[in-house]
Design an enzyme around this catalytic site. Sequence first.
Site, PDB file in Angstrom:
ATOM      1  CG  HIS A  24      -2.025   0.900   1.292  1.00 18.86           C
ATOM      2  ND1 HIS A  24      -1.883   2.243   1.086  1.00 18.86           N
ATOM      3  CD2 HIS A  24      -3.340   0.693   1.529  1.00 18.86           C
ATOM      4  CE1 HIS A  24      -3.072   2.814   1.199  1.00 18.86           C
ATOM      5  NE2 HIS A  24      -3.970   1.897   1.467  1.00 18.86           N
ATOM      6  CD  GLU A  61      -3.226   1.028  -2.106  1.00 20.42           C
ATOM      7  OE1 GLU A  61      -3.649  -0.071  -1.700  1.00 20.42           O
ATOM      8  OE2 GLU A  61      -3.839   2.086  -1.931  1.00 20.42           O
TER       9      GLU A  61
END
Length: 262
Positions: free
Chosen positions: A134, A237
């Site tokens: 992330h 991500e």
Amino acid sequence: MDTYTNSECSLAWSSKGAQLLNWQPRGFSPVLWLSPLVFDDPSRPIRGGIPLCFPWFGNGGTPSHGFARRMEWDLVRRTEHGHETVLVYRLEDSPETRAVWDHEFCAEVRMIVGEECDVDLEVEGDVKFTAALHSYFHVGDIEKVTVSGLGEQYRDALQGGKLLREKFNGVSIGGEVDRVYVKPDRVVRIWDEVLDRIIEIVQHGHSDTVLWNPWVEKSEGMADMPEGAYRNMVCVETAAISKPLVAMPGKPAKLGMKLLVS
Ligand code: BG6
């Protein structure tokens, strides 16, 4: 938080979440964005750097984005080569993980950080899971950024996960965005007009790339997002969401990326 400067970059990392928090190659401003409002609360994930979503992405379970980013990982290796720093973190199942995900597993996060930055997740066991690196990237001004290589199809979380198709040469962001691109290229690039640089994300093991910026209103509801901070970050991500990863005995599952900046 631990910090170090080798011959090619400065870096910072945390054993909570096995999370890289800073990567600043020589001659560049930090590539990763880290919130200045990081709470000293063990149950809260750290907003910024590269949190790991494992063993699920988003609301695929509770807590959101999995337990990995909230847990202390074991540092099993730290090696300095002068030009790069190697960090290997490990997390195995425990009564705490079993309570929310009843599986035996051994996960390792490997970071090789120098002029380039490699981050890889490898999971052993007999398990199926979703995951994401992330990454929060630092940008000069979100409205002067273009992200290329995301492909044409995405699920839009702001429209209930609807699958949409749009032809892009590059995505510009002018408001809240929360999308899972389901057929991204291997290489995604962030073109930053203000910082005059390109961040290249070379992905592997992924099926998707997530693009997220909370913009004004959503940021206001987030205690760890200072006012106006959304302008200087974008999450891109590397993820396995539409095609979960499968680890089998003797065959670990892998998800990773290499970051380059020029
Ligand atoms: C993104 C999701 O990956 O993470 C968003 O697509 C979510 O929906 C964002 O809001 C941040 O999540 P969290 O749990 O760190 O606030």
